[in-house]
Enzyme design. Structure first.
Site, PDB file in Angstrom:
ATOM      1  N   LEU A  30       7.045  -6.083  -1.872  1.00 18.81           N
ATOM      2  CA  LEU A  30       6.196  -4.918  -2.130  1.00 18.81           C
ATOM      3  C   LEU A  30       5.667  -4.332  -0.822  1.00 18.81           C
ATOM      4  O   LEU A  30       5.736  -4.980   0.225  1.00 18.81           O
ATOM      5  CB  LEU A  30       5.029  -5.341  -3.023  1.00 18.81           C
ATOM      6  CG  LEU A  30       5.427  -5.994  -4.359  1.00 18.81           C
ATOM      7  CD1 LEU A  30       4.186  -6.473  -5.108  1.00 18.81           C
ATOM      8  CD2 LEU A  30       6.231  -5.038  -5.210  1.00 18.81           C
ATOM      9  N   PRO A  31       5.103  -3.100  -0.881  1.00 15.69           N
ATOM     10  CA  PRO A  31       4.684  -2.464   0.370  1.00 15.69           C
ATOM     11  C   PRO A  31       3.567  -3.196   1.127  1.00 15.69           C
ATOM     12  O   PRO A  31       3.699  -3.438   2.320  1.00 15.69           O
ATOM     13  CB  PRO A  31       4.217  -1.076  -0.084  1.00 15.69           C
ATOM     14  CG  PRO A  31       4.911  -0.830  -1.385  1.00 15.69           C
ATOM     15  CD  PRO A  31       5.044  -2.179  -2.029  1.00 15.69           C
ATOM     16  N   LYS A  37       4.972 -13.028  11.766  1.00 15.79           N
ATOM     17  CA  LYS A  37       5.644 -11.728  11.604  1.00 15.79           C
ATOM     18  C   LYS A  37       4.842 -10.607  12.305  1.00 15.79           C
ATOM     19  O   LYS A  37       5.400  -9.735  12.980  1.00 15.79           O
ATOM     20  CB  LYS A  37       5.789 -11.448  10.102  1.00 15.79           C
ATOM     21  CG  LYS A  37       6.129 -10.034   9.720  1.00 15.79           C
ATOM     22  CD  LYS A  37       7.583  -9.708   9.911  1.00 15.79           C
ATOM     23  CE  LYS A  37       7.850  -8.255   9.548  1.00 15.79           C
ATOM     24  NZ  LYS A  37       9.134  -7.791   9.964  1.00 15.79           N
ATOM     25  N   LYS A  68       1.703   0.406   9.997  1.00  9.68           N
ATOM     26  CA  LYS A  68       1.071  -0.536   9.063  1.00  9.68           C
ATOM     27  C   LYS A  68       0.994  -1.932   9.693  1.00  9.68           C
ATOM     28  O   LYS A  68      -0.054  -2.583   9.669  1.00  9.68           O
ATOM     29  CB  LYS A  68       1.887  -0.605   7.758  1.00  9.68           C
ATOM     30  CG  LYS A  68       1.295  -1.556   6.724  1.00  9.68           C
ATOM     31  CD  LYS A  68       2.272  -1.929   5.604  1.00  9.68           C
ATOM     32  CE  LYS A  68       3.115  -3.107   5.967  1.00  9.68           C
ATOM     33  NZ  LYS A  68       3.844  -3.733   4.880  1.00  9.68           N
TER      34      LYS A  68
END
Ligand code: NAD
Length: 298
Positions: free
Chosen positions: A63-64, A168, A243
């Site tokens: 998901l985003p 990450k 993001k």
């Protein structure tokens, strides 16, 4: 072979689910966008996320952002629907705090949970060559491994829940810094009469050599098959990079870490996005910030 629920079938999740089906797993797929459900070759279309979480051994989400992950597992009730003893793997890139919160709720519900964000982009998702960066306990990772191997080429265990997200975030902050620095050096050379191809070749073999120069050159015309040579279409969007940089800033704030280079990279990307409307372009388009003459060009 396992029965797998897969929710979030966008640029990354769609091909990942198809690779699981191609490897022989039964894959129950769902997305809010109906066309994406139909687009997964070999997938079993479901009417809701809860249907995709029913009677499965493993549940995977792609998901985003963190709010979507918390919404799916906690508010929509996926954790409550999954069978006791099932394994949940969230592959989205989200803030570590949400990853830990959802994993703790999973443990309370008798579900093992991993955060397993990926690196390798849409090409890696399609070709089954992703790198998985996993947070969670080793037993859960051992159970996940055959599925992750059907979607990826490298699997790293970063540590406990949330650690996959932190690794990450660190990687992508470095990638943004490296890409902006590479674009800056190339522009300086071109301003002073150098051919960007020649300069790239020199720096690639010298101490400035890095991933951007080797496989993802941001200067148009230097390298074939990269976003810079197709108007910065496809690849890894500026919106996703900003993001991830925002996640890095929040994480740094929580740990009271100093991240001046990351902060600068985040602001460069923000200016680029706002000045050039570049949110949906590949992140190597940061080259434009240094060479406005390229805007609307190749
Ligand atoms: P995307 O926007 O293409 O796909 C996300 C999908 O999730 C959409 O199809 C959306 O409809 C669906 N979705 C959202 N909420 C949902 C819900 N409640 N139930 C069902 N479906 C829902 O995004 P993407 O490019 O596939 O990226 C997914 C994640 O992977 C992001 O966290 C991103 O940062 C990360 N990532 C992306 C790339 C890349 O190159 N695109 C690379 C590495 C990591």
């Amino acid at each position: 072979m396992s029965t797998v629920g897969f929710v979030g079938l966008g640029n990354m999740g769609g091909p990942m689910a198809a690779n699981l089906a191609a490897a022989g797993h039964e894959v129950k797929v769902f997305d809010l966008v109906p066309e994406l459900i139909a687009g997964v070759e070999g997938g079993l279309a479901q009417a809701s996320a809860l249907d995709a979480a029913s009677d499965v051994d493993v549940f995977i989400s792609m998901l985003p952002a963190g709010k979507h992950v918390a919404g799916l597992y906690l508010d929509e009730g996926v954790l409550a629907r999954l069978p006791q003893g099932a394994l949940a793997i969230d592959c989205s890139t989200i803030d570590p705090e949400t990853a830990r919160r959802v994993a703790a709720a999973a443990t309370d519900a008798g579900i093992a949970m991993l955060d397993a964000p990926v690196s390798g982009g849409t090409a890696g998702a399609q070709n089954g060559t992703l790198t998985f960066i996993v947070g969670g306990d080793a037993d859960a990772l051992a159970r996940a491994r055959p599925l992750l191997e059907a979607m990826g080429a490298n699997i790293f265990h970063a540590g406990a829940n949330g650690a996959g997200q932190i690794a990450k975030i660190c990687n992508n902050m470095l990638l943004a810094i490296q890409m902006a620095g590479t674009a800056e050096a190339l522009s300086l050379g071109v301003d002073n009469g150098l051919d960007p191809k020649v300069l790239s070749e020199i720096m690639k073999q010298s101490s400035g050599g890095n991933w951007a120069l080797k496989v993802y050159n941001p200067f148009p015309g230097v390298m074939d098959g990269v976003p810079a040579s197709r108007g910065y279409q496809g690849g890894f969007l500026v919106d996703l990079m900003t993001k991830d940089l925002a996640l890095a800033m929040t994480t740094a704030e929580q740990s009271r870490s100093s991240v001046p280079m990351g902060g600068l990279a985040k602001n460069l990307y923000r200016v680029h996005e706002q000045t050039h409307g570049a949110g949906r372009l590949d992140f190597s388009s940061i080259q434009w910030l240094y060479r406005p003459v390229l805007v609307g060009g190749e």
